[in-house]
Design a protein around this motif. Sequence first.
Motif, PDB file in Angstrom:
ATOM      1  N   GLU A 166       5.918   7.011  -8.082  1.00 43.49           N
ATOM      2  CA  GLU A 166       5.314   7.296  -9.393  1.00 43.49           C
ATOM      3  C   GLU A 166       4.683   6.026 -10.001  1.00 43.49           C
ATOM      4  N   ILE A 167       5.428   4.926  -9.926  1.00 42.44           N
ATOM      5  CA  ILE A 167       4.905   3.668 -10.499  1.00 42.44           C
ATOM      6  C   ILE A 167       3.670   3.216  -9.705  1.00 42.44           C
ATOM      7  N   MET A 168       3.768   3.329  -8.382  1.00 43.10           N
ATOM      8  CA  MET A 168       2.624   2.909  -7.543  1.00 43.10           C
ATOM      9  C   MET A 168       1.401   3.771  -7.828  1.00 43.10           C
ATOM     10  N   ALA A 169       1.619   5.086  -7.952  1.00 42.03           N
ATOM     11  CA  ALA A 169       0.498   6.004  -8.163  1.00 42.03           C
ATOM     12  C   ALA A 169      -0.238   5.657  -9.455  1.00 42.03           C
ATOM     13  N   GLU A 170       0.534   5.285 -10.463  1.00 42.37           N
ATOM     14  CA  GLU A 170      -0.079   4.901 -11.735  1.00 42.37           C
ATOM     15  C   GLU A 170      -0.949   3.652 -11.564  1.00 42.37           C
TER      16      GLU A 170
ATOM     17  N   ARG B  45       0.807  -1.216   0.000  1.00 41.19           N
ATOM     18  CA  ARG B  45       0.000   0.000   0.000  1.00 41.19           C
ATOM     19  C   ARG B  45       0.838   1.262   0.000  1.00 41.19           C
ATOM     20  N   SER B  46       2.095   1.152   0.414  1.00 42.90           N
ATOM     21  CA  SER B  46       2.922   2.365   0.540  1.00 42.90           C
ATOM     22  C   SER B  46       4.297   2.129  -0.091  1.00 42.90           C
ATOM     23  N   VAL B  47       5.006   3.237  -0.300  1.00 41.73           N
ATOM     24  CA  VAL B  47       6.377   3.147  -0.822  1.00 41.73           C
ATOM     25  C   VAL B  47       7.242   2.329   0.138  1.00 41.73           C
ATOM     26  N   GLU B  48       6.999   2.505   1.435  1.00 48.31           N
ATOM     27  CA  GLU B  48       7.776   1.740   2.417  1.00 48.31           C
ATOM     28  C   GLU B  48       7.497   0.243   2.301  1.00 48.31           C
ATOM     29  N   ASP B  49       6.234  -0.133   2.058  1.00 48.23           N
ATOM     30  CA  ASP B  49       5.909  -1.567   1.907  1.00 48.23           C
ATOM     31  C   ASP B  49       6.766  -2.174   0.794  1.00 48.23           C
ATOM     32  N   ILE B  50       6.897  -1.424  -0.309  1.00 46.08           N
ATOM     33  CA  ILE B  50       7.674  -1.935  -1.446  1.00 46.08           C
ATOM     34  C   ILE B  50       9.167  -1.966  -1.117  1.00 46.08           C
ATOM     35  N   LEU B  51       9.687  -0.874  -0.594  1.00 45.60           N
ATOM     36  CA  LEU B  51      11.146  -0.782  -0.432  1.00 45.60           C
ATOM     37  C   LEU B  51      11.669  -1.553   0.783  1.00 45.60           C
TER      38      LEU B  51
ATOM     39  N   ASP C 194      -2.723  10.630  -6.894  1.00 43.09           N
ATOM     40  CA  ASP C 194      -2.248  11.887  -7.488  1.00 43.09           C
ATOM     41  C   ASP C 194      -0.842  12.264  -6.997  1.00 43.09           C
ATOM     42  N   GLN C 195      -0.377  13.436  -7.434  1.00 42.22           N
ATOM     43  CA  GLN C 195       0.967  13.892  -7.076  1.00 42.22           C
ATOM     44  C   GLN C 195       1.086  14.123  -5.563  1.00 42.22           C
TER      45      GLN C 195
ATOM     46  N   GLU D  53       3.541  12.836  -0.323  1.00 43.83           N
ATOM     47  CA  GLU D  53       3.364  12.380   1.066  1.00 43.83           C
ATOM     48  C   GLU D  53       4.109  11.070   1.309  1.00 43.83           C
ATOM     49  N   GLN D  54       3.959  10.154   0.353  1.00 44.74           N
ATOM     50  CA  GLN D  54       4.597   8.842   0.474  1.00 44.74           C
ATOM     51  C   GLN D  54       6.119   8.965   0.550  1.00 44.74           C
TER      52      GLN D  54
END
Length: 524
Positions: free
Chosen positions: A493-497, A464-470, A502-503, A508-509
């Motif tokens: 950016e990839i997740m948002a797509e 759900r978040s950039v942290e989850d991925i990284l 949105d930006q 925030e992420q």
Amino acid sequence: MQRDAGQQALDAHEGPWDFIVIGGGATGLGTAIEAASRGYDTLLLEQHDFAKATSSRSTKLVHGGVRYLQQGNISLVLEALKERGRLQKNAPHLVHNLAFVVPNYDWWEGPFYGIGMKVYDMLAGRQNFGRSKHLNLDETLEYLPTIEPKGLRGGVIYYDGQFDDARLAVNMAQTFVEQGGTALNYMKVTDLLKADDGYVNGVVAECQETGTTMNIEARAVINATGIFTDSIRKMDDPTVSNTLRPAQGTHIVLDRSFLPGEAAIMIPKTDDGRVLFAIPWNDRVVVGTTDEEVDGPEMEPIPMQKELDFLVEHAGRYLTKDPTPDDVLSVFAGIRPLVTDPTDPGASDTSEISRDHVLHISNNGLVTISGGKWTTYRQMAEDTIDQAATLANVEERPSVTADLHIHGWHEHAEQFGDFSKYGSDAPALKGLVRETPELNEQLDERLPMRAVQVVWGVRHEMARSVEDILARRTRSLLLNAQASIDVAPRVAEIMAEEMGRDQAWQDEQVEAFIEVANDYKMPT
Ligand SMILES: Cc1cc2nc3c(=O)[nH]c(=O)nc-3n(C[C@H](O)[C@H](O)[C@H](O)COP(=O)(O)OP(=O)(O)OC[C@H]3O[C@@H](n4cnc5c(N)ncnc54)[C@H](O)[C@@H]3O)c2cc1C
């Protein structure tokens, strides 16, 4: 495994669940699989991401625990060795055999550790990962080309398991869903529901994404919240005393050139009496761990300067190339969920507390499972559901998890190269890359991570978040903290797509991730 589907299943559910499991770490996920695979109607709620707390911060060993052997806790070692064998069989894409060498600098160490490892071999029986043996000086240097040669007499080699903890947790969540369970991350239990007679019969849960609160009923509620175990026990009875004795362990991560070759180093006794490992992992070297008593549970424990100094200094003592703080690519700390038995809270310091698990049922019927270790999660889960089924008054059914394959199971996953950790999912990732070649983009040359892994994490692994991925879907944060910070905007950016955000969401992420990731950098 998709969060929306989980939310819909929860909303549509009628009547009480057989079990609600609170906590999505090794213990909660294992318990949820145990219940669902026996055919019980089971809901798992995790307040943050799966394995966000201790279960993504381990030393990554599937082991019997040579240290417990030294302490004479034979039953714990036997249980762990049995589970080690099962886990390798059920998740071969994530659990590997690893050679460990105990270097001997004193005359007595060879015979002493040699005999200890023979006992370890014997206890493993047919589940043995490989026979231990003495190594002469040349053989030791062959296995460990960068071990400090001054005063070295030889070594003892033995074998244990190594794994990827957070990836196993994600695959366990998928296994649970495949067994018919419903799993939701970012769903925090804020209170317990009780019947008129005081019996715990459900939870109040708050969605951390929308702020919505709901009451959810169950025949039995299982508290598997690790270092947060007492907070749930106090929801049941505010007068109970704390059982958790938190002890922090820290690791540093170095470039692989500090320990080339395939073997790990195991130092049975350092200055502070702890076992120290230097382990090849994901083309890096993980050195750990320390053992410092801390005040309380923390979702993001911060390594202490004295722990980091200790690890850098000790790595230098045993390696020919002495690391400096600048060589440290990442640091991470976890808190051991050491628990005293609620009926016997005696032990005076954390090293005295058993690493066995404790299963407790309160007067109001709250089931609490705590302690133990990653390696033994399945046995802990089996014990828990055996007891909880009686309490919930559901039909008793035998455990099937000893032979249950974990999602991604594949016997020859190494053939999938960069995607080997995805096991049986790897061909689907490769298929995505074939369809959309841009997804093959390596996001940063310092990280073994491709765009397709971000897409896959969002679509199939409930990231759900950039942290989850990284931090957990890939292990980038642990492999190179600065590179992870640098790559965060591209991941957002990839997740948002994928997620239609949105930006502002991306900004925030990235900001939230950098705040967390800064503490994974070696302090200057
Ligand atoms: C430094 C270190 C090294 C270790 N190395 C090894 C090793 O090499 N091998 C090994 O076998 N074991 C190892 N261990 C032990 C192992 O990591 C732990 O025993 C195991 O991860 C504990 O899992 P858990 O599920 O009980 O706890 P956790 O992983 O902490 O999970 C508890 C979960 O409950 C959730 N939660 C809490 N409160 C709520 C709430 N109110 N609502 C919803 N969810 C909630 C939390 O967010 C968390 O995700 C190590 C431990 C440490 C600290």
